[in-house]
Design a protein around this motif. Structure first.
Motif, PDB file in Angstrom:
ATOM      1  N   PRO A  33      30.106  11.121  12.351  1.00 25.50           N
ATOM      2  CA  PRO A  33      29.164  12.208  12.068  1.00 25.50           C
ATOM      3  C   PRO A  33      29.914  13.516  11.826  1.00 25.50           C
ATOM      4  O   PRO A  33      30.915  13.793  12.484  1.00 25.50           O
ATOM      5  N   PRO A  37      22.138  15.546  12.928  1.00 26.93           N
ATOM      6  CA  PRO A  37      21.176  14.781  12.126  1.00 26.93           C
ATOM      7  C   PRO A  37      20.055  15.687  11.607  1.00 26.93           C
ATOM      8  O   PRO A  37      19.404  16.385  12.414  1.00 26.93           O
ATOM      9  N   VAL A  39      16.916  15.815  11.059  1.00 26.66           N
ATOM     10  CA  VAL A  39      15.636  15.156  11.334  1.00 26.66           C
ATOM     11  C   VAL A  39      14.656  16.166  11.925  1.00 26.66           C
ATOM     12  O   VAL A  39      15.041  17.238  12.390  1.00 26.66           O
ATOM     13  N   ARG A  43      14.735  18.764   8.857  1.00 30.27           N
ATOM     14  CA  ARG A  43      14.534  18.255   7.498  1.00 30.27           C
ATOM     15  C   ARG A  43      14.307  19.438   6.559  1.00 30.27           C
ATOM     16  O   ARG A  43      13.541  20.345   6.854  1.00 30.27           O
ATOM     17  N   CYS A  66      21.848   7.719   3.132  1.00 29.66           N
ATOM     18  CA  CYS A  66      20.762   8.683   2.968  1.00 29.66           C
ATOM     19  C   CYS A  66      19.607   8.018   2.219  1.00 29.66           C
ATOM     20  O   CYS A  66      19.810   7.147   1.370  1.00 29.66           O
ATOM     21  N   ASP A  79      17.735   6.765   5.490  1.00 25.59           N
ATOM     22  CA  ASP A  79      16.915   7.575   6.389  1.00 25.59           C
ATOM     23  C   ASP A  79      17.382   9.020   6.323  1.00 25.59           C
ATOM     24  O   ASP A  79      18.343   9.364   5.627  1.00 25.59           O
ATOM     25  N   ASP A  80      16.664   9.872   7.087  1.00 30.95           N
ATOM     26  CA  ASP A  80      17.087  11.277   7.199  1.00 30.95           C
ATOM     27  C   ASP A  80      18.450  11.395   7.881  1.00 30.95           C
ATOM     28  O   ASP A  80      19.294  12.178   7.464  1.00 30.95           O
ATOM     29  N   ASP A  81      18.637  10.636   8.945  1.00 32.55           N
ATOM     30  CA  ASP A  81      19.868  10.701   9.740  1.00 32.55           C
ATOM     31  C   ASP A  81      20.972   9.967   8.986  1.00 32.55           C
ATOM     32  O   ASP A  81      21.131   8.756   9.121  1.00 32.55           O
ATOM     33  N   CYS A  82      21.755  10.700   8.192  1.00 32.57           N
ATOM     34  CA  CYS A  82      22.714  10.036   7.299  1.00 32.57           C
ATOM     35  C   CYS A  82      23.994  10.820   7.062  1.00 32.57           C
ATOM     36  O   CYS A  82      24.799  10.443   6.208  1.00 32.57           O
ATOM     37  N   TYR A  84      27.193  11.216   7.583  1.00 32.09           N
ATOM     38  CA  TYR A  84      28.361  10.536   8.116  1.00 32.09           C
ATOM     39  C   TYR A  84      29.432  10.428   7.039  1.00 32.09           C
ATOM     40  O   TYR A  84      29.141  10.466   5.843  1.00 32.09           O
ATOM     41  N   ARG A 135      22.747  14.387   1.635  1.00 28.98           N
ATOM     42  CA  ARG A 135      21.320  14.171   1.385  1.00 28.98           C
ATOM     43  C   ARG A 135      21.006  14.176  -0.111  1.00 28.98           C
ATOM     44  O   ARG A 135      21.574  14.961  -0.869  1.00 28.98           O
ATOM     45  N   ASP A 157      25.681  19.989   2.601  1.00 28.72           N
ATOM     46  CA  ASP A 157      26.191  18.894   3.424  1.00 28.72           C
ATOM     47  C   ASP A 157      27.653  18.615   3.088  1.00 28.72           C
ATOM     48  O   ASP A 157      28.484  18.393   3.986  1.00 28.72           O
TER      49      ASP A 157
END
Length: 541
Positions: A33, A37, A39, A43, A66, A79-82, A84, A135, A157
């Motif tokens: 990470p 995240p 989220v 968001r 993502c 997903d939102d949590d991406c 990495y 994202r 990001d």
């Protein structure tokens, strides 16, 4: 596989030694990470700093992708949590050049993982490789021209990842003072955004831009608020207040957001690469990434060493089987649709523009989808190649070296055509499409059954050459510091007087004034249409 521990700013990471497909081992840290995240309330917000953890965090598996529509599986994934990254290094000691890969995908799909971009081939050289997620689509680029959602979150990001690397890469055997960005398509466009943004200043030192620059038509979204309103209306909601839009969209699962995103573009918009969500001027942001008009910033050029280039026949990728139904829907008005990017701002000059296009690409005949090779050539030049040349012309005025290339090796076993479902009977004999250099840089593990480079084969030689050129540049800023049996010629940068280039094929060839006839044709078209000559005219401030 054996465990390895590294201490970063946020805590301890566990990586592992893995065996490469080319027989050598390297150290991998996967799913690392680099930001909090995004989220819930985060968001549509700029990335937040990553919080420390206690104990040891495993970095043995890649993190979630993502949220996106996956072109290869035809499903919505992620997903939102991406946020990495995946890191590969020969050793945790020493100080090596770092190469950071930004994936392409029209800012709508893709990831920095090993399905398509495993670093096995690159790990034959003494560099550290990093692939990042960022994202995508509405989650990365919703722009309401308001601080509630000010756009460019996906690009920010990327900057957050670079900041994390600047702080931590030395712990993985990397040199924080020798970082090279490299990317293809939207990844290359991203690299130029970061080259020009004040937010990324000092975070990297060189760039390689494959088939993407700011002067391509799809590099930014010109009417983001209008598109956002259309998107919300597609859910049956009549909302115009920016804060209410954000609050409503935060209640919808990520997969539902992506599903609607795939439905709102018309066939004409899809063919002309009019993105629903992508980079924008974000001067309503508290921390703008692009505070001024993009064309104004692009005019300033790039002040670090860069490699810029494209494949010989970029447009062949548009003849995937997935695109055929969209072409069919435009049969009745195909010519007008195909030329819309050029005629929209100059409708009174459409006849003159059409005449130039017909003359150069279609032997004076009407524009139709057949023969496919003619249209593929036109769309590739329109969407990729002419933009690269305009940016290189700007760079000819700069002191920092700019190296221009064309990748022209047409492998008889093209993995890229398999990946993108290109209908080879429609492009037979037409050559090297968009993204075809990537499988020579990366091992696409998702397509392992199609990848086997025999020692001494042309495929293997081209891969070795391309990797040597790219890593030489990352190490020294010069892609050909030494001539030998593999690198057989000196690649000269462009100058005010001479537009030098390197052709990468089974052999390496050098020349001047690449695709000159095409460039002259587009200069005439742009003078008539006024769609880009004002925005990207070399030397104009």
């Amino acid at each position: 596989m054996s465990d390895l521990l590294v201490k970063v700013e946020q805590g301890l990471l566990r990586g592992a030694v893995v065996k490469s497909v080319v027989g050598e081992s390297y150290i991998a840290f996967k799913g690392v990470p680099y930001a909090a995240p995004p989220v819930g309330k985060l968001r549509f917000k700029d990335p937040e700093p990553l919080q420390p953890w206690t104990g040891i965090r495993d970095a043995l598996e890649e993190g979630p992708k993502c949220a996106q529509f996956n072109l290869f599986t035809k499903s919505i994934i992620g997903d939102d949590d991406c946020l990495y990254l995946n890191l590969a290094t020969p050793s945790l000691t020493g100080s090596r050049p770092v190469m950071v890969w930004i994936h392409g995908g029209l800012f709508s799909y893709g990831d920095g993982g090993s399905d398509i971009y495993s670093p096995d081939y690159l790990m034959k050289t003494d560099i550290v490789h990093v692939g990042i997620n960022y994202r995508l689509g509405i989650l990365g680029f919703l722009q309401l021209e308001h601080e509630a959602a000010s756009g460019n979150m996906g690009l920010k990001d990327q900057i957050a990842a670079l900041k994390w690397l600047k702080e931590n890469i030395a712990q993985f055997g990397g040199d924080p003072n020798n970082i090279t960005l490299f990317g293809q398509s939207a990844g290359a466009v991203s690299a130029q955004y970061l080259l020009l943004s004040p937010l990324a200043k000092g975070l990297f030192h060189k760039a390689i831009m494959q088939s993407g620059v700011l002067s391509v038509p799809w590099a930014y979204v010109s009417e983001p608020l209008k598109m956002a309103h259309r998107y919300v209306a597609a859910f049956g909601k009549d909302i115009t207040d920016q804060n209410e839009i954000v609050e409503y969209l935060r209640t919808i699962p990520a997969h539902k957001l992506i599903e609607m995103q795939t439905k709102i573009s018309t066939p004409e918009e899809t063919i002309n690469l009019v993105l629903p969500f992508g980079p924008t001027v974000d001067n309503k942001s508290m921390r703008p990434l692009m505070p001024k008009p993009i064309e104004e910033l692009a005019q300033k050029g790039i002040d670090v060493p860069v490699i810029i280039g494209y494949t010989a026949h970029e447009g062949a990728i548009f003849f995937s089987r997935d695109f055929q139904p969209k072409y069919a829907k435009l049969d009745k008005n195909f010519e007008a649709s195909a030329l819309r990017p050029l005629t929209a701002k100059a409708p009174s000059k459409a006849a003159v523009i059409l005449q130039e296009i017909r003359k150069f690409y279609f032997d004076g005949k009407p524009v139709t989808k057949y023969p496919a090779a003619n249209y593929a050539r036109y769309i590739g030049d329109l969407q990729f190649i002419r933009g690269v040349h305009r940016m290189v012309d700007i760079q000819r005025e700069k002191k920092s070296p700019t190296y221009l290339y064309r990748f022209a090796y047409d492998s008889p076993r093209s993995v890229t055509k398999i990946m993108y479902n290109v209908d080879e009977k429609d492009v037979i004999g037409f050559g090297v499409s968009h993204a075809e250099e990537n499988p020579f840089l990366f091992y696409p593990s998702m397509y392992r059954e199609h990848v086997k480079m025999e020692p001494g084969s042309p495929d293997q030689m081209v891969s070795d050459r391309l990797i040597r050129l790219w890593t030489n540049f990352a190490k020294t800023g010069n892609p050909t510091p030494l001539i030998d049996d593999l690198i057989t010629t000196v690649w000269k940068p462009v100058t005010k007087a001479t537009k030098n280039y390197l052709e990468i094929n089974e052999e390496l060839f050098t020349g001047e004034d690449l695709d000159e006839e095409m460039c002259e044709t587009w200069k005439r078209i742009e003078m008539v249409s006024n769609t880009s000559s004002e925005r990207f005219h070399p030397g104009r401030s």
